[in-house]
Design a protein around this motif. Structure first.
Motif, PDB file in Angstrom:
ATOM      1  N   GLY A 192       1.708 -28.266 -42.965  1.00  0.00           N
ATOM      2  CA  GLY A 192       2.425 -27.125 -43.528  1.00  0.00           C
ATOM      3  C   GLY A 192       1.869 -25.814 -43.014  1.00  0.00           C
ATOM      4  N   GLY A 194       3.028 -22.804 -43.984  1.00  0.00           N
ATOM      5  CA  GLY A 194       3.497 -21.753 -44.887  1.00  0.00           C
ATOM      6  C   GLY A 194       2.317 -20.839 -45.202  1.00  0.00           C
ATOM      7  N   ALA A 195       2.463 -20.006 -46.234  1.00  0.00           N
ATOM      8  CA  ALA A 195       1.388 -19.057 -46.561  1.00  0.00           C
ATOM      9  C   ALA A 195       0.071 -19.786 -46.859  1.00  0.00           C
ATOM     10  CB  ALA A 195       1.801 -18.218 -47.766  1.00  0.00           C
ATOM     11  N   VAL A 196       0.141 -20.877 -47.634  1.00  0.00           N
ATOM     12  CA  VAL A 196      -1.095 -21.574 -48.014  1.00  0.00           C
ATOM     13  C   VAL A 196      -1.775 -22.173 -46.783  1.00  0.00           C
ATOM     14  CG1 VAL A 196      -2.048 -23.520 -49.318  1.00  0.00           C
ATOM     15  CG2 VAL A 196      -0.301 -22.070 -50.361  1.00  0.00           C
ATOM     16  N   GLU A 199      -3.271 -19.423 -44.540  1.00  0.00           N
ATOM     17  CA  GLU A 199      -4.455 -18.757 -45.102  1.00  0.00           C
ATOM     18  C   GLU A 199      -5.679 -19.686 -45.020  1.00  0.00           C
ATOM     19  OE1 GLU A 199      -1.929 -15.814 -48.090  1.00  0.00           O
ATOM     20  OE2 GLU A 199      -3.191 -17.329 -48.995  1.00  0.00           O
ATOM     21  N   GLU A 215       3.571 -28.454 -38.513  1.00  0.00           N
ATOM     22  CA  GLU A 215       4.672 -27.850 -39.275  1.00  0.00           C
ATOM     23  C   GLU A 215       5.996 -28.501 -38.877  1.00  0.00           C
ATOM     24  OE1 GLU A 215       5.384 -25.587 -41.834  1.00  0.00           O
ATOM     25  OE2 GLU A 215       7.366 -26.332 -41.279  1.00  0.00           O
ATOM     26  N   ALA A 216       6.695 -29.023 -39.881  1.00  0.00           N
ATOM     27  CA  ALA A 216       7.939 -29.761 -39.608  1.00  0.00           C
ATOM     28  C   ALA A 216       9.024 -28.877 -39.017  1.00  0.00           C
ATOM     29  CB  ALA A 216       8.425 -30.423 -40.892  1.00  0.00           C
ATOM     30  N   ALA A 247       6.753 -30.567 -35.922  1.00  0.00           N
ATOM     31  CA  ALA A 247       5.864 -31.736 -36.025  1.00  0.00           C
ATOM     32  C   ALA A 247       5.872 -32.239 -37.470  1.00  0.00           C
ATOM     33  CB  ALA A 247       4.455 -31.357 -35.596  1.00  0.00           C
ATOM     34  N   VAL A 249       4.863 -34.798 -40.247  1.00  0.00           N
ATOM     35  CA  VAL A 249       3.877 -35.851 -40.526  1.00  0.00           C
ATOM     36  C   VAL A 249       4.584 -36.984 -41.267  1.00  0.00           C
ATOM     37  CG1 VAL A 249       1.776 -36.405 -41.804  1.00  0.00           C
ATOM     38  CG2 VAL A 249       1.957 -34.230 -40.570  1.00  0.00           C
ATOM     39  N   GLY A 282       3.833 -26.836 -50.108  1.00  0.00           N
ATOM     40  CA  GLY A 282       4.623 -26.208 -51.164  1.00  0.00           C
ATOM     41  C   GLY A 282       4.055 -26.481 -52.545  1.00  0.00           C
ATOM     42  N   MET A 330       7.406 -17.600 -55.316  1.00  0.00           N
ATOM     43  CA  MET A 330       6.218 -17.868 -56.149  1.00  0.00           C
ATOM     44  C   MET A 330       5.120 -16.870 -55.780  1.00  0.00           C
ATOM     45  SD  MET A 330       5.923 -21.980 -56.304  1.00  0.00           S
ATOM     46  CE  MET A 330       6.906 -22.959 -57.426  1.00  0.00           C
ATOM     47  N   LEU A 331       5.136 -15.719 -56.427  1.00  0.00           N
ATOM     48  CA  LEU A 331       4.138 -14.691 -56.126  1.00  0.00           C
ATOM     49  C   LEU A 331       3.509 -14.202 -57.422  1.00  0.00           C
ATOM     50  CD1 LEU A 331       6.161 -12.565 -53.538  1.00  0.00           C
ATOM     51  CD2 LEU A 331       4.313 -14.180 -53.064  1.00  0.00           C
ATOM     52  N   VAL A 361       3.010 -10.813 -48.995  1.00  0.00           N
ATOM     53  CA  VAL A 361       1.843 -10.720 -48.109  1.00  0.00           C
ATOM     54  C   VAL A 361       1.366 -12.116 -47.740  1.00  0.00           C
ATOM     55  CG1 VAL A 361      -0.537  -9.886 -47.896  1.00  0.00           C
ATOM     56  CG2 VAL A 361       1.087  -8.588 -49.282  1.00  0.00           C
TER      57      VAL A 361
HETATM   58  P1  NAI Z   1       5.717 -23.413 -48.154  1.00  0.00           P
HETATM   59  O1  NAI Z   1       6.897 -24.150 -48.679  1.00  0.00           O
HETATM   60  O2  NAI Z   1       5.806 -21.980 -47.890  1.00  0.00           O
HETATM   61  O3  NAI Z   1       5.227 -24.128 -46.781  1.00  0.00           O
HETATM   62  C1  NAI Z   1       5.046 -25.516 -46.683  1.00  0.00           C
HETATM   63  C2  NAI Z   1       5.434 -25.976 -45.295  1.00  0.00           C
HETATM   64  O4  NAI Z   1       5.142 -27.370 -45.211  1.00  0.00           O
HETATM   65  C3  NAI Z   1       6.923 -25.823 -44.982  1.00  0.00           C
HETATM   66  O5  NAI Z   1       7.072 -24.927 -43.893  1.00  0.00           O
HETATM   67  C4  NAI Z   1       7.376 -27.236 -44.626  1.00  0.00           C
HETATM   68  O6  NAI Z   1       8.271 -27.273 -43.542  1.00  0.00           O
HETATM   69  C5  NAI Z   1       6.063 -27.933 -44.294  1.00  0.00           C
HETATM   70  N1  NAI Z   1       6.100 -29.389 -44.475  1.00  0.00           N
HETATM   71  C6  NAI Z   1       6.515 -30.074 -45.570  1.00  0.00           C
HETATM   72  N2  NAI Z   1       6.406 -31.413 -45.348  1.00  0.00           N
HETATM   73  C7  NAI Z   1       5.907 -31.575 -44.099  1.00  0.00           C
HETATM   74  C8  NAI Z   1       5.562 -32.704 -43.297  1.00  0.00           C
HETATM   75  N3  NAI Z   1       5.713 -33.949 -43.727  1.00  0.00           N
HETATM   76  N4  NAI Z   1       5.054 -32.481 -42.056  1.00  0.00           N
HETATM   77  C9  NAI Z   1       4.888 -31.214 -41.587  1.00  0.00           C
HETATM   78  N5  NAI Z   1       5.206 -30.119 -42.305  1.00  0.00           N
HETATM   79  C10 NAI Z   1       5.699 -30.286 -43.543  1.00  0.00           C
HETATM   80  O7  NAI Z   1       4.540 -23.769 -49.161  1.00  0.00           O
HETATM   81  P2  NAI Z   1       3.056 -23.213 -49.357  1.00  0.00           P
HETATM   82  O8  NAI Z   1       2.540 -22.563 -48.129  1.00  0.00           O
HETATM   83  O9  NAI Z   1       2.300 -24.370 -49.892  1.00  0.00           O
HETATM   84  O10 NAI Z   1       3.228 -22.120 -50.482  1.00  0.00           O
HETATM   85  C11 NAI Z   1       3.739 -22.491 -51.772  1.00  0.00           C
HETATM   86  C12 NAI Z   1       4.292 -21.292 -52.501  1.00  0.00           C
HETATM   87  O11 NAI Z   1       3.260 -20.421 -52.865  1.00  0.00           O
HETATM   88  C13 NAI Z   1       5.281 -20.505 -51.659  1.00  0.00           C
HETATM   89  O12 NAI Z   1       6.341 -20.077 -52.484  1.00  0.00           O
HETATM   90  C14 NAI Z   1       4.471 -19.327 -51.196  1.00  0.00           C
HETATM   91  O13 NAI Z   1       5.262 -18.179 -50.970  1.00  0.00           O
HETATM   92  C15 NAI Z   1       3.512 -19.125 -52.368  1.00  0.00           C
HETATM   93  N6  NAI Z   1       2.268 -18.550 -51.884  1.00  0.00           N
HETATM   94  C16 NAI Z   1       2.216 -17.246 -51.567  1.00  0.00           C
HETATM   95  C17 NAI Z   1       1.063 -16.700 -51.081  1.00  0.00           C
HETATM   96  C18 NAI Z   1       1.029 -15.288 -50.723  1.00  0.00           C
HETATM   97  O14 NAI Z   1       1.915 -14.544 -51.076  1.00  0.00           O
HETATM   98  N7  NAI Z   1       0.009 -14.831 -50.007  1.00  0.00           N
HETATM   99  C19 NAI Z   1      -0.162 -17.477 -50.894  1.00  0.00           C
HETATM  100  C20 NAI Z   1       0.024 -18.839 -51.229  1.00  0.00           C
HETATM  101  C21 NAI Z   1       1.192 -19.338 -51.703  1.00  0.00           C
END
Ligand code: NAI
Length: 481
Positions: A192, A194-196, A199, A215-216, A247, A249, A282, A330-331, A361
């Motif tokens: 993944g 994404g933001a998490v 970071e 990242e898928a 990619a 998983v 996520g 989710m902020l 951010v």
């Molecule tokens: P996310 O949904 O933003 O990213 C997860 C990523 O994992 C997606 O891009 C998805 O395509 C990928 N993925 C899922 N299954 C997969 C697989 N089998 N193989 C490869 N890739 C795969 O989720 P994230 O980053 O965990 O964040 C969760 C929530 O928390 C979001 O709403 C985010 O905006 C929020 N958040 C915000 C932050 C910030 O504002 N700084 C910090 C942390 C989280």
């Protein structure tokens, strides 16, 4: 469990950003308030702040600060004419510092609760009906029922589990354990981007782990302005992150004290062997066991609590805020505002929330921050727009800091000049975006920003110059750029 009443004006379940902000506002408005939360720190002590403080955004940022310093000493300090003979890292101490800081913040929140006479009830809570909450003490399991005129649900979210990569929190770990490793993995994969994921990658890459992000999606950071996503991709790759897009998983297994990760992309099947695998795919709302079945609280098929535009659930007097609902991203700061909104609604006020100017951010280094609409969304909507871009490499303060990567991009309406979106990648983007948020909150034009005096030398001069660039009169760019 410090319960002083059996009846409250407001009971809030959850003391994360949405819950604690709501509790303070309720108390400010003269409502008798209890906030129930079951969070315990590593030492088993009850703490406020929820996952955002204890294992999420704030904890991540605190550790990233240490990682940045380590990286700076390793890579950049010599450029300043400072020579340090040997740099070494004590990761357990770094983690302890993070824990100490989040603990201090949690205690400050407890102090605020005490000053506002909010009852912090350290227990597991379950909604019984529109007026009653069942409370189970953490140690004794003693059980009681509390009554309230209004109940606010604010239990937040937790990481999604991926069926093909079962978390054991030793080799295949979630984003919480990823902030508590006692040793830097030699080779680390993260599912993944994404933001998490980004970071966490930013931390462990800086601390020396060979870091691979799987990242898928083909499209990197697809919700961002695509020019910023492309720049982010370029910078992250340059920093040594191995970003593999498209990619997916399909399986991850612990074999001989390593993790074997199978993924598929356009070219076929691939296998990786890594020391640790982080799952960052996520988050899901924490709504399981939040309400007794007979309460009939309406959830959707993914567990989000159903609410109307005023955060009212289907039960009269019961509200849900923050990550529990599908409203907005989710902020933490979005949840906080919703908590304040509901507290005021209960007290008879109605101050509408404006999500149009919600800042977002990503706390990597450089940071990414944005507000408003992206260029691609505006084009798709057929809006006539004009764009001003200013690179940090032309900003004197950024040059002095040695942090010249990134840019400021301002998008305004071609006709009335109203600012429609601001997108930043660069050092301290999270601070720079505040000016853009305020400008947009007051419906400013790019000319307003261009005519606002900015202190020199500051990074905010880049915002000024981006507004000037929109009119082809940037001070620090050659003509025509
Ligand atoms: P996310 O949904 O933003 O990213 C997860 C990523 O994992 C997606 O891009 C998805 O395509 C990928 N993925 C899922 N299954 C997969 C697989 N089998 N193989 C490869 N890739 C795969 O989720 P994230 O980053 O965990 O964040 C969760 C929530 O928390 C979001 O709403 C985010 O905006 C929020 N958040 C915000 C932050 C910030 O504002 N700084 C910090 C942390 C989280």
């Amino acid at each position: 469990m410090s319960k002083k009443h059996s009846h409250y004006d407001v009971i809030i379940i959850g003391a994360g950003p949405a819950g604690y902000a709501s509790a303070i506002r309720c108390a400010q408005l003269g409502l008798t308030t209890a906030c129930i939360d079951s969070w315990r720190n590593k030492k088993g002590q009850s703490r406020l702040g929820g996952s955002h403080l204890n294992t999420g955004g704030l904890a991540t940022m605190t550790l990233l600060e240490s990682a940045k310093i380590y990286h700076q000493f390793n890579q950049e300090i010599a450029k300043h004419g400072i020579h340090v003979d040997a740099i070494s890292m004590d990761l357990p101490v770094m983690i302890q510092r993070k824990d100490k800081i989040i603990d201090e913040i949690g205690l400050k929140m407890a102090d605020l609760f005490a000053h506002h006479k909010i009852d912090h009830i350290q227990a597991k809570a379950r909604l019984l009906n529109a007026r009653q909450v069942e409370v189970t003490a953490l140690d004794t399991q003693a059980y009681s029922i509390l009554n309230a005129e209004h109940i606010i649900l604010a239990t937040g979210s937790s990481p999604i589990k991926l069926p093909c990569a079962t978390v054991d929190n030793e080799f295949i770990i979630d984003s919480i354990t990823a902030l508590n490793l006692q040793e830097v993995p030699k080779k680390l994969a993260i599912i993944g981007a994404g933001a998490v994921g980004l970071e966490l990658a930013s931390i462990w890459n800086r601390l020396g782990a060979e870091t691979i992000l799987l990242e898928a999606q083909e499209n990197f950071l697809s919700l961002l302005d695509q020019q910023i996503s492309r720049e982010a991709y370029r910078i992250y790759c340059q920093q040594g992150l191995d970003l593999r897009l498209g990619a997916r998983v399909v399986s991850a297994k612990k074999i001989n004290r390593k993790v074997t990760v199978d993924y598929q992309d356009q070219e076929g099947n691939h296998t990786l062997r890594v020391d640790k695998l982080i799952v960052a795919c996520g988050r899901k709302p924490n709504s399981e066991n939040l309400a007794a079945p007979e309460a009939d609280l309406l959830l959707d098929e993914n567990g989000y609590v159903h609410v109307d535009e005023n955060f009212r659930t289907n039960l009269p007097g019961v509200y849900a805020v923050g990550d529990l609902t599908l409203i907005g991203p989710m902020l933490a700061h979005k949840g906080m505002e919703e908590g304040l909104f509901v507290a005021e609604l209960i007290a008879g006020m109605h101050n509408p929330l404006n999500y149009d100017n919600l800042p977002c951010v990503i706390y990597t280094e450089p940071e990414i921050a944005w507000v408003g609409q992206t260029e691609q969304a505006l084009h798709a909507a057929g809006e006539a727009i004009k764009i001003g871009i200013f690179p940090l490499s032309a900003t004197v303060r950024a040059l002095a800091m040695g942090k010249t990567e990134g840019m400021i991009k301002i998008i305004a309406h071609a006709g009335n000049d109203k600012i429609l979106g601001v997108h930043i990648i660069g050092t301290q983007a999270s601070e720079l975006i505040a000016e853009a948020v305020l400008a947009m909150e007051f419906s400013a034009s790019s000319e307003d920003l261009a005519r606002t005096i900015h202190a020199r030398p500051t990074l905010s001069e880049a915002v000024h110059d981006a507004a000037l660039a929109l009119k082809q009169r940037a001070l620090h760019l050659p003509p025509g750029k």
